[in-house]
Write a protein that holds these residues in place. Structure first.
Motif, PDB file in Angstrom:
ATOM      1  N   CYS A  23      42.339  38.540  64.745  1.00 56.18           N
ATOM      2  CA  CYS A  23      43.380  38.814  63.754  1.00 56.18           C
ATOM      3  C   CYS A  23      44.401  37.690  63.715  1.00 56.18           C
ATOM      4  CB  CYS A  23      44.048  40.146  64.081  1.00 56.18           C
ATOM      5  SG  CYS A  23      45.323  40.645  62.902  1.00 56.18           S
ATOM      6  N   GLN A  24      44.804  37.224  64.878  1.00 52.84           N
ATOM      7  CA  GLN A  24      45.771  36.126  64.945  1.00 52.84           C
ATOM      8  C   GLN A  24      45.242  34.889  64.227  1.00 52.84           C
ATOM      9  OE1 GLN A  24      47.031  35.218  68.959  1.00 52.84           O
ATOM     10  NE2 GLN A  24      47.788  33.196  68.381  1.00 52.84           N
ATOM     11  N   GLY A  25      43.971  34.574  64.450  1.00 48.40           N
ATOM     12  CA  GLY A  25      43.379  33.418  63.784  1.00 48.40           C
ATOM     13  C   GLY A  25      43.303  33.598  62.285  1.00 48.40           C
ATOM     14  N   ALA A  26      42.916  34.778  61.823  1.00 52.59           N
ATOM     15  CA  ALA A  26      42.812  35.030  60.382  1.00 52.59           C
ATOM     16  C   ALA A  26      44.185  34.974  59.723  1.00 52.59           C
ATOM     17  CB  ALA A  26      42.150  36.379  60.141  1.00 52.59           C
ATOM     18  N   ARG A  27      45.187  35.498  60.408  1.00 51.02           N
ATOM     19  CA  ARG A  27      46.541  35.506  59.844  1.00 51.02           C
ATOM     20  C   ARG A  27      47.179  34.127  59.786  1.00 51.02           C
ATOM     21  NH1 ARG A  27      48.898  41.070  62.677  1.00 51.02           N
ATOM     22  NH2 ARG A  27      48.065  42.505  61.087  1.00 51.02           N
ATOM     23  N   SER A  28      46.576  33.155  60.475  1.00 48.32           N
ATOM     24  CA  SER A  28      47.113  31.790  60.413  1.00 48.32           C
ATOM     25  C   SER A  28      46.776  31.108  59.096  1.00 48.32           C
ATOM     26  CB  SER A  28      46.564  30.964  61.583  1.00 48.32           C
ATOM     27  OG  SER A  28      45.176  30.678  61.417  1.00 48.32           O
ATOM     28  N   VAL A  29      45.957  31.753  58.277  1.00 50.19           N
ATOM     29  CA  VAL A  29      45.551  31.196  56.983  1.00 50.19           C
ATOM     30  C   VAL A  29      46.430  31.794  55.883  1.00 50.19           C
ATOM     31  CG1 VAL A  29      43.656  31.006  55.314  1.00 50.19           C
ATOM     32  CG2 VAL A  29      43.190  30.882  57.788  1.00 50.19           C
ATOM     33  N   THR A  30      47.060  30.938  55.117  1.00 49.24           N
ATOM     34  CA  THR A  30      47.902  31.391  54.006  1.00 49.24           C
ATOM     35  C   THR A  30      47.040  31.997  52.909  1.00 49.24           C
ATOM     36  OG1 THR A  30      49.484  29.626  54.483  1.00 49.24           O
ATOM     37  CG2 THR A  30      49.617  30.648  52.307  1.00 49.24           C
ATOM     38  N   GLY A  31      47.496  33.135  52.389  1.00 53.13           N
ATOM     39  CA  GLY A  31      46.789  33.754  51.276  1.00 53.13           C
ATOM     40  C   GLY A  31      45.961  34.958  51.651  1.00 53.13           C
ATOM     41  N   VAL A  32      46.031  35.381  52.926  1.00 53.00           N
ATOM     42  CA  VAL A  32      45.282  36.563  53.346  1.00 53.00           C
ATOM     43  C   VAL A  32      46.203  37.549  54.063  1.00 53.00           C
ATOM     44  CG1 VAL A  32      43.095  35.322  53.570  1.00 53.00           C
ATOM     45  CG2 VAL A  32      44.568  35.601  55.575  1.00 53.00           C
ATOM     46  N   GLU A  33      45.865  38.823  53.922  1.00 53.64           N
ATOM     47  CA  GLU A  33      46.492  39.880  54.709  1.00 53.64           C
ATOM     48  C   GLU A  33      45.406  40.465  55.603  1.00 53.64           C
ATOM     49  OE1 GLU A  33      48.153  42.781  52.094  1.00 53.64           O
ATOM     50  OE2 GLU A  33      49.659  41.419  51.270  1.00 53.64           O
ATOM     51  N   VAL A  34      45.753  40.766  56.843  1.00 58.37           N
ATOM     52  CA  VAL A  34      44.758  41.242  57.803  1.00 58.37           C
ATOM     53  C   VAL A  34      45.240  42.546  58.429  1.00 58.37           C
ATOM     54  CG1 VAL A  34      43.314  40.625  59.770  1.00 58.37           C
ATOM     55  CG2 VAL A  34      44.283  38.819  58.319  1.00 58.37           C
ATOM     56  N   ALA A  35      44.354  43.538  58.461  1.00 63.34           N
ATOM     57  CA  ALA A  35      44.671  44.830  59.069  1.00 63.34           C
ATOM     58  C   ALA A  35      43.679  45.126  60.187  1.00 63.34           C
ATOM     59  CB  ALA A  35      44.611  45.940  58.026  1.00 63.34           C
ATOM     60  N   HIS A 177      38.147  30.887  60.570  1.00 64.27           N
ATOM     61  CA  HIS A 177      36.993  30.480  59.752  1.00 64.27           C
ATOM     62  C   HIS A 177      36.637  31.556  58.729  1.00 64.27           C
ATOM     63  CE1 HIS A 177      33.102  28.945  58.558  1.00 64.27           C
ATOM     64  NE2 HIS A 177      32.533  30.069  58.953  1.00 64.27           N
ATOM     65  N   PHE A 178      36.679  32.821  59.144  1.00 63.34           N
ATOM     66  CA  PHE A 178      36.359  33.893  58.205  1.00 63.34           C
ATOM     67  C   PHE A 178      37.364  33.926  57.061  1.00 63.34           C
ATOM     68  CE2 PHE A 178      36.509  38.179  56.529  1.00 63.34           C
ATOM     69  CZ  PHE A 178      35.163  38.470  56.336  1.00 63.34           C
ATOM     70  N   ALA A 179      38.648  33.823  57.371  1.00 62.43           N
ATOM     71  CA  ALA A 179      39.676  33.855  56.329  1.00 62.43           C
ATOM     72  C   ALA A 179      39.519  32.683  55.374  1.00 62.43           C
ATOM     73  CB  ALA A 179      41.059  33.854  56.966  1.00 62.43           C
ATOM     74  N   GLU A 180      39.247  31.511  55.909  1.00 63.90           N
ATOM     75  CA  GLU A 180      39.043  30.342  55.056  1.00 63.90           C
ATOM     76  C   GLU A 180      37.804  30.508  54.189  1.00 63.90           C
ATOM     77  OE1 GLU A 180      41.108  26.912  57.896  1.00 63.90           O
ATOM     78  OE2 GLU A 180      38.950  27.285  58.028  1.00 63.90           O
ATOM     79  N   SER A 181      36.755  31.094  54.739  1.00 67.67           N
ATOM     80  CA  SER A 181      35.525  31.337  53.963  1.00 67.67           C
ATOM     81  C   SER A 181      35.795  32.315  52.831  1.00 67.67           C
ATOM     82  CB  SER A 181      34.419  31.885  54.871  1.00 67.67           C
ATOM     83  OG  SER A 181      34.087  30.960  55.878  1.00 67.67           O
ATOM     84  N   LEU A 182      36.579  33.348  53.111  1.00 65.42           N
ATOM     85  CA  LEU A 182      36.908  34.340  52.086  1.00 65.42           C
ATOM     86  C   LEU A 182      37.656  33.686  50.928  1.00 65.42           C
ATOM     87  CD1 LEU A 182      37.044  37.266  51.071  1.00 65.42           C
ATOM     88  CD2 LEU A 182      39.103  37.558  52.457  1.00 65.42           C
ATOM     89  N   LEU A 183      38.607  32.836  51.240  1.00 67.75           N
ATOM     90  CA  LEU A 183      39.351  32.163  50.173  1.00 67.75           C
ATOM     91  C   LEU A 183      38.446  31.194  49.411  1.00 67.75           C
ATOM     92  CD1 LEU A 183      42.774  31.394  51.910  1.00 67.75           C
ATOM     93  CD2 LEU A 183      42.228  33.239  50.315  1.00 67.75           C
ATOM     94  N   ARG A 184      37.537  30.551  50.129  1.00 62.69           N
ATOM     95  CA  ARG A 184      36.664  29.566  49.482  1.00 62.69           C
ATOM     96  C   ARG A 184      35.747  30.229  48.455  1.00 62.69           C
ATOM     97  NH1 ARG A 184      34.362  27.753  53.847  1.00 62.69           N
ATOM     98  NH2 ARG A 184      36.139  26.438  54.311  1.00 62.69           N
TER      99      ARG A 184
END
Length: 199
Positions: A23-35, A177-184
């Motif tokens: 979660c911490q890693g995913a939240r480091s990406v701007t443009g995503v919310e993580v629960a 990586h997952f958050a960046e992939s989602l935005l991509r």
């Protein structure tokens, strides 16, 4: 904002500890919310999954597979499967066991099959094992060499936070990586882009 649900079950706290680092890693990406979402909770209201664009699935490995509460969550999504309501969203998986192997691959594979049945797009773990570059083994990212998802190891009966630094680093990198992939994959096609037609 794109929304990610980290859906996990944790009996003794180890899987939850890894989930929080993912979660911490995913939240480091701007443009995503993580629960952080407990599998046994959302199993009662599976339609709540429709609020999310991506899912990171987490379970301990018990006897070569997901835990019973996590399997209960998977089974509870049957109505969503019949209508393919989750199709086209992203998914990834992680698991924890007390041994370096521990048949964790079987657990990740069950998550993969579940995701394929729902029409989800699977995101793997492309992190190169850092010990090959001279990083000490316990500090190395992806030290267990898993490409299909994130694997972490906690000793039997060890405290919930008893992970080597490399596994925690890997969890944060995996979430990012997952958050960046989602935005991509969420980037809209430019105006005027031709639409493919059947041959």
């Amino acid at each position: 904002m794109k929304k990610i649900a980290i859906v996990y079950h944790s009996a003794h706290g180890h899987t939850e500890f890894i989930a929080r680092h993912v979660c911490q890693g995913a939240r480091s990406v701007t443009g995503v919310e993580v629960a952080l979402v407990r599998a046994e909770t959302i199993a009662g209201t599976p339609d709540d999954l429709l609020a999310y664009d991506g899912f990171i699935l987490g379970s301990p490995t018990y006897l070569g597979g997901v835990s019973a509460p996590f399997k209960g969550f998977m089974d509870a999504t049957g109505r969503l499967w019949r209508t393919q309501r989750l199709k086209g969203r992203l998914a990834a998986g992680f698991t924890v066991s007390s041994l370096p192997s521990g048949d964790k691959q079987s657990t990740l594979f069950s998550m993969f099959v579940f995701s394929m049945q729902h029409g989800l797009l699977w995101v793997g773990n492309p992190i190169l094992p850092e010990q090959h570059g001279g990083v000490p083994y316990d500090e190395a990212a992806n030290r267990l060499g898993s490409w299909s998802g994130l694997m972490a190891q906690a000793g039997h009966s060890a405290p919930a936070d008893a992970f080597v630094p490399g596994d925690l680093k890997t969890a944060r990198m995996f979430g990012r990586h997952f958050a960046e992939s989602l935005l991509r994959v969420s980037v809209a096609a430019p105006a005027g882009t031709p639409v493919a037609t059947p041959i």
